[in-house]
Design a protein around this motif. Sequence first.
Motif, PDB file in Angstrom:
ATOM      1  N   MET A   1       6.479  75.826  15.093  1.00  0.00           N
ATOM      2  CA  MET A   1       5.792  74.564  15.323  1.00  0.00           C
ATOM      3  C   MET A   1       6.438  73.850  16.518  1.00  0.00           C
ATOM      4  O   MET A   1       7.657  73.785  16.630  1.00  0.00           O
ATOM      5  CB  MET A   1       5.893  73.695  14.069  1.00  0.00           C
ATOM      6  N   LYS A   2       5.603  73.315  17.393  1.00  0.00           N
ATOM      7  CA  LYS A   2       6.132  72.611  18.553  1.00  0.00           C
ATOM      8  C   LYS A   2       6.709  71.258  18.144  1.00  0.00           C
ATOM      9  O   LYS A   2       6.405  70.733  17.077  1.00  0.00           O
ATOM     10  CB  LYS A   2       5.038  72.435  19.593  1.00  0.00           C
ATOM     11  N   GLN A   3       7.523  70.728  19.001  1.00  0.00           N
ATOM     12  CA  GLN A   3       8.153  69.454  18.734  1.00  0.00           C
ATOM     13  C   GLN A   3       7.128  68.324  18.847  1.00  0.00           C
ATOM     14  O   GLN A   3       6.403  68.221  19.834  1.00  0.00           O
ATOM     15  CB  GLN A   3       9.301  69.239  19.713  1.00  0.00           C
ATOM     16  N   LEU A   4       7.093  67.480  17.838  1.00  0.00           N
ATOM     17  CA  LEU A   4       6.164  66.360  17.789  1.00  0.00           C
ATOM     18  C   LEU A   4       6.800  65.160  18.481  1.00  0.00           C
ATOM     19  O   LEU A   4       7.885  64.715  18.099  1.00  0.00           O
ATOM     20  CB  LEU A   4       5.847  66.036  16.326  1.00  0.00           C
ATOM     21  N   ARG A   5       6.155  64.655  19.531  1.00  0.00           N
ATOM     22  CA  ARG A   5       6.663  63.504  20.283  1.00  0.00           C
ATOM     23  C   ARG A   5       6.097  62.213  19.675  1.00  0.00           C
ATOM     24  O   ARG A   5       4.885  61.996  19.701  1.00  0.00           O
ATOM     25  CB  ARG A   5       6.295  63.610  21.759  1.00  0.00           C
ATOM     26  N   ILE A  54       1.888  60.760  19.229  1.00  0.00           N
ATOM     27  CA  ILE A  54       1.481  59.627  18.400  1.00  0.00           C
ATOM     28  C   ILE A  54       2.303  58.406  18.788  1.00  0.00           C
ATOM     29  O   ILE A  54       3.512  58.498  18.999  1.00  0.00           O
ATOM     30  CB  ILE A  54       1.699  59.929  16.903  1.00  0.00           C
ATOM     31  N   LEU A  55       1.628  57.254  18.815  1.00  0.00           N
ATOM     32  CA  LEU A  55       2.290  55.972  19.036  1.00  0.00           C
ATOM     33  C   LEU A  55       2.167  55.132  17.772  1.00  0.00           C
ATOM     34  O   LEU A  55       1.061  54.930  17.270  1.00  0.00           O
ATOM     35  CB  LEU A  55       1.625  55.229  20.210  1.00  0.00           C
ATOM     36  N   PHE A  56       3.300  54.674  17.248  1.00  0.00           N
ATOM     37  CA  PHE A  56       3.313  53.699  16.159  1.00  0.00           C
ATOM     38  C   PHE A  56       3.544  52.347  16.820  1.00  0.00           C
ATOM     39  O   PHE A  56       4.534  52.151  17.527  1.00  0.00           O
ATOM     40  CB  PHE A  56       4.430  54.004  15.157  1.00  0.00           C
ATOM     41  N   LEU A  57       2.625  51.419  16.607  1.00  0.00           N
ATOM     42  CA  LEU A  57       2.613  50.153  17.340  1.00  0.00           C
ATOM     43  C   LEU A  57       2.685  48.955  16.399  1.00  0.00           C
ATOM     44  O   LEU A  57       1.795  48.755  15.569  1.00  0.00           O
ATOM     45  CB  LEU A  57       1.328  50.080  18.178  1.00  0.00           C
ATOM     46  N   ASP A  58       3.756  48.173  16.540  1.00  0.00           N
ATOM     47  CA  ASP A  58       3.869  46.912  15.807  1.00  0.00           C
ATOM     48  C   ASP A  58       3.002  45.883  16.524  1.00  0.00           C
ATOM     49  O   ASP A  58       2.929  45.875  17.756  1.00  0.00           O
ATOM     50  CB  ASP A  58       5.341  46.468  15.792  1.00  0.00           C
ATOM     51  N   VAL A  84      -3.064  55.901  18.147  1.00  0.00           N
ATOM     52  CA  VAL A  84      -2.258  54.705  17.927  1.00  0.00           C
ATOM     53  C   VAL A  84      -2.332  54.337  16.457  1.00  0.00           C
ATOM     54  O   VAL A  84      -3.409  54.096  15.922  1.00  0.00           O
ATOM     55  CB  VAL A  84      -2.759  53.526  18.791  1.00  0.00           C
ATOM     56  N   ILE A  85      -1.165  54.307  15.835  1.00  0.00           N
ATOM     57  CA  ILE A  85      -1.066  53.912  14.436  1.00  0.00           C
ATOM     58  C   ILE A  85      -0.421  52.543  14.398  1.00  0.00           C
ATOM     59  O   ILE A  85       0.704  52.355  14.874  1.00  0.00           O
ATOM     60  CB  ILE A  85      -0.235  54.932  13.630  1.00  0.00           C
ATOM     61  N   ILE A  86      -1.163  51.582  13.870  1.00  0.00           N
ATOM     62  CA  ILE A  86      -0.642  50.224  13.769  1.00  0.00           C
ATOM     63  C   ILE A  86       0.367  50.194  12.628  1.00  0.00           C
ATOM     64  O   ILE A  86       0.113  50.712  11.537  1.00  0.00           O
ATOM     65  CB  ILE A  86      -1.783  49.208  13.513  1.00  0.00           C
ATOM     66  N   PHE A  87       1.507  49.575  12.875  1.00  0.00           N
ATOM     67  CA  PHE A  87       2.621  49.544  11.935  1.00  0.00           C
ATOM     68  C   PHE A  87       3.046  48.084  11.795  1.00  0.00           C
ATOM     69  O   PHE A  87       3.782  47.572  12.630  1.00  0.00           O
ATOM     70  CB  PHE A  87       3.743  50.423  12.497  1.00  0.00           C
ATOM     71  N   SER A  88       2.542  47.392  10.771  1.00  0.00           N
ATOM     72  CA  SER A  88       2.720  45.948  10.689  1.00  0.00           C
ATOM     73  C   SER A  88       3.014  45.490   9.268  1.00  0.00           C
ATOM     74  O   SER A  88       2.550  46.099   8.303  1.00  0.00           O
ATOM     75  CB  SER A  88       1.440  45.259  11.190  1.00  0.00           C
ATOM     76  N   SER A  89       3.760  44.405   9.142  1.00  0.00           N
ATOM     77  CA  SER A  89       4.065  43.864   7.820  1.00  0.00           C
ATOM     78  C   SER A  89       2.948  42.951   7.318  1.00  0.00           C
ATOM     79  O   SER A  89       2.811  42.733   6.125  1.00  0.00           O
ATOM     80  CB  SER A  89       5.391  43.112   7.843  1.00  0.00           C
ATOM     81  N   SER A  90       2.137  42.433   8.199  1.00  0.00           N
ATOM     82  CA  SER A  90       1.061  41.536   7.788  1.00  0.00           C
ATOM     83  C   SER A  90      -0.200  42.324   7.460  1.00  0.00           C
ATOM     84  O   SER A  90      -0.345  43.488   7.832  1.00  0.00           O
ATOM     85  CB  SER A  90       0.767  40.520   8.891  1.00  0.00           C
TER      86      SER A  90
END
Length: 148
Positions: A1-5, A54-58, A84-90
Amino acid sequence: MKQLRILLANDAQDDCLLFKEVLDGFHFPVSFSTVSNGEQLLHILGKKKRLPHILFLDLNIPRKNGFDCLEEIKSNEKLKTLPVIIFSSSFDHDIVNMLYQKGAQCYIQKPSKYPKLKKAIHQALTLTLMGEFLQPEKEKFVISSIFI
């Protein structure tokens, strides 16, 4: 498996360290980096020849918030296919609906417990990778600690 960035845009150092700890517990190769503000995020994405997978975005990052960053990413020809995966506490249904319409991949409401965080990140990665980076049906868009 290739490296996931994986790239995380979040200005909270504790969140970044915890996220890294979660990724270290997975059994696949990961290249993980962070940025602490929206201007830095867009600058780095604009210069990279190899984008992250993949980008995890606050949403609440300084100098350009997550909403503005998502809009710029999805309107840029080079970047628009970046998941883009939104990563938020609200959590607000209207905001979640708007983020879905603007092309975000998933919305993770940050769980407060480590096992739930690990499960949420794994679920988001699985949905994104198995779906060949397509946006899921709206019913699968939100990954919340309530459902995990």
